[in-house]
Every structure is written in C-alpha cells, then in structure tokens.
Design an enzyme around this catalytic site. Structure first.
Site, PDB file in Angstrom:
ATOM      1  N   SER A 179      37.911  55.229  -0.694  1.00 28.40           N
ATOM      2  CA  SER A 179      38.425  55.598  -2.011  1.00 28.40           C
ATOM      3  C   SER A 179      38.188  57.063  -2.360  1.00 28.40           C
ATOM      4  CB  SER A 179      37.797  54.709  -3.087  1.00 28.40           C
ATOM      5  OG  SER A 179      36.386  54.713  -2.986  1.00 28.40           O
ATOM      6  N   ASP A 205      33.846  57.611 -12.625  1.00 24.54           N
ATOM      7  CA  ASP A 205      33.543  56.215 -12.943  1.00 24.54           C
ATOM      8  C   ASP A 205      32.146  55.912 -12.390  1.00 24.54           C
ATOM      9  OD1 ASP A 205      33.909  55.790 -10.194  1.00 24.54           O
ATOM     10  OD2 ASP A 205      35.953  55.045 -10.426  1.00 24.54           O
ATOM     11  N   HIS A 259      32.794  57.084  -8.220  1.00 23.64           N
ATOM     12  CA  HIS A 259      33.615  58.199  -7.749  1.00 23.64           C
ATOM     13  C   HIS A 259      33.439  59.468  -8.581  1.00 23.64           C
ATOM     14  CE1 HIS A 259      35.615  54.349  -6.684  1.00 23.64           C
ATOM     15  NE2 HIS A 259      35.587  54.923  -5.492  1.00 23.64           N
TER      16      HIS A 259
END
Length: 349
Positions: A38, A316, A319
C-alpha cells in the site's frame, strides 16, 4: 542517531538544487517499474474485491486528481521518484495499463501485498509479490520490450510490512508467530525474497532499489495495539530489525553475484527519529491526520482531517502523509538513506 538527523537536515538544504539540475537533464531512465504494498499502490486495489482500498475521500485531498487509490493525502513515494526521474506523468497502475505501457513503466503494487502468499488474506483479494512479478512477466513479454531497454529501467520494491502487520502480529487466522521466532521469520521471508528478486533479474532488472521495512512499531495502529501506553511498540520494531538486516545483506549478495546489475538498499527504519522529524517541520509523529474509527486502520469516509497535513507524519493509522513521503523519496534519490548506491546514481548508469 546523530548521523541520521544530520542527513535529514542535509536533505532540506539539497532539495531546491534537484529541480534545477534535473530539469536540464530530461528523463533519467527509459522506464520505471514499481512493486510492493500500500505504500506504493496507486490504484491497483480499486478493482479488487478487498477492504484494502482507498478510492474515497479524504484520501487524495491534496492530490490534483482526487482519490485515486493512493494510501495518502497526496503523492506517494513512487510518484515523487517519477518526478525526480523527470517522467512527464506518474507511472500508471497495472490494472488500468495496456501492454504498450510496459515500454514506459507500470506500477504493480497492491495494498496488503506481502512476501508470503497468505499475508493479508483476511482483507480479501490481494496481489502478492509473487503475483506482481507474474504480471510483470506477462506485460513485458506481450509488449515485447527489448531486454537492453529493460536493463536500463529503474525498479523499486517496497514489500514486507504486511508480513508483519497482517500476518505475524495478527495471530488469527495466521499462525506464523507460533511457528517462528523473530529471526526465523525474517530468514523465511528473505528466502522467498531472494527467489523473487532473482526472478526480476532474469526478467531484465539491473537497476533495483529495495526498500526496507519502516519502524512499524511507531505507527498509530501498532502503538494502540502493542505500545502499552509508552510510545512506540518496541517488540514490533525489534521483530522487524532482523528482516532489514538480512535484506541489506541480500542486496550486497546480489551485487556480488551479479556483476552486471546494481542493487541498493533503502533504509527507512534507521532514519526514523522523532527529533529528526521535528527538525524537518513535523509536529505530530504518533497520531493520524485523518479521522480513524476505533479499531480501524484507514480513514473514515468524508470525516474531518487535521488542518495542516504537512505537520503530520501519518495520514491514517499506518500510511504516511505526502510530506513524509517526500522526505523518504528525496533522501533515497540523494543517497542519504541508501546503501551502497543512491537512486540518482542508479539512473546515471
């Protein structure tokens, strides 16, 4: 520690020089291929049946194209590297790319992706590292990209975090933490990594930047679940250390065994220091900028975010913000956190 802080400060001084110098050089490499999770994903998970997707607001709040599937408020690390390499546009995700795009570059990264095939399976569909390489093989063969061109392309890999976050430190439905010690698990991951890296070499990769795992114990998620109220989760960071040590050794092993290729290790872990972040203008290093519901990892849809995103390290609960991504990308480009080669040096080969 002092060296890491000093390097970070040098980065700030050097930043303005890059744009002027690079503008005169034009595109630095003929193509750029991205593999990972991600941290590098720029939209591949949008079309998958998975909970690991972020094609909604407030993700992309500072990105010109809005929510695209990037796990940040703005650009991710490959986006910034593409800019530094003077590409005219960002490297497109595999799921929306035609084979012809393989002549310029493709991003194969998938949120939740791991070295182990079972990693993140509880999230739904995920493109593992093994599958990403399979997709790459298919694309370059279909497009008939010449081997001599593939040899000149840049390859960046960021994989391994989910093998800890969404496997080793998440017992159900996984059992790896029962089977392996920290060192044994790292050895197991590196054995697979060696095989996959060799596959990329066989497919023409000769300029490869391998990113280590960051201080996962300092993410808001792991602080909440494993921190015990005393800051970073030391146990989690301790687990990651042997993986990074072995990955760096693997890079040197490949440089020794494959004289026609250059591999470099990007050490994010060692450069992460609250004081260094503070000196670079960050003021919040242990909390998310966006609203995250209790027990969750990703931003809540259309909920408030912090007023000044550039002062936060984390967007978040896992990340990074665009500002933090910028620090990592430019430090890797300049060679401040790489060994033995900078990304800019790889590009010049």
């Amino acid at each position: 520690m002092a060296e890491a802080i000093f390097k970070a400060l040098l980065l700030v001084i050097a930043t303005t020089a890059f744009a002027t110098t690079e503008a005169a050089l034009g595109q630095r490499v003929p193509c750029y291929f991205v593999f990972g999770d991600s941290v590098f994903d720029n939209g591949n998970n949008n079309v998958l049946n998975t909970s690991a997707k972020v094609n909604y607001s407030p993700y992309g709040i500072d990105f010109a194209r809005g929510p695209t599937g990037r796990f940040s408020n703005g650009r991710n690390i490959p986006d910034i590297i593409a800019e530094l390499m003077r590409f005219s546009d960002y490297i497109p995700p595999f799921t929306g790319a035609s084979p012809e795009q393989a002549h310029i570059g493709i991003n194969y990264a998938s949120g939740g992706g791991g070295i182990r095939e079972e990693t993140s399976q509880h999230l739904g569909e995920i493109i593992s590292f093994k599958k990403q390489i399979k997709n790459h093989r298919s694309m370059i063969m279909t497009a008939k990209v010449p081997e001599e061109k593939l040899n000149k392309c840049l390859y960046t890999i960021n994989i391994g975090s989910n093998d800890y976050l969404n496997n080793y430190f998440m017992p159900a439905p996984y059992m790896t933490n029962k089977k392996f010690s920290f060192d044994e698990y790292a050895d197991s991951l590196i054995r697979s990594y060696r095989s996959y890296l060799k596959s990329l070499y066989v497919l023409g990769a000769r300029k490869v930047a391998v990113f280590g795992v960051s201080k996962l114990g300092c993410t808001p998620r792991m602080i909440a679940s494993h921190g015990g109220g005393n800051g970073c989760a030391a146990e989690v960071n301790k687990a990651v250390e042997p993986f990074n040590k072995n990955l760096k050794a693997l890079v040197y092993e490949f440089n020794r065994d494959f004289a026609d290729a250059k591999f470099t290790f990007v050490d994010i872990f060692s450069g992460q220091s609250p004081f260094a972040f503070f000196m670079l203008g960050f003021r919040v290093t242990d909390k998310s900028c966006c609203t995250v519901k209790p027990g969750e990892e990703l931003c809540a849809t259309n909920e408030p975010v912090c007023p000044v995103q550039r002062r936060y390290v984390y967007w978040d609960n896992v990340h990074s913000t665009e500002a933090a991504n910028m620090v990592v990308a430019k430090a890797a480009y300049a060679g401040l956190i790489t060994s033995p080669y900078s990304l800019s040096w790889l590009a010049r080969l």
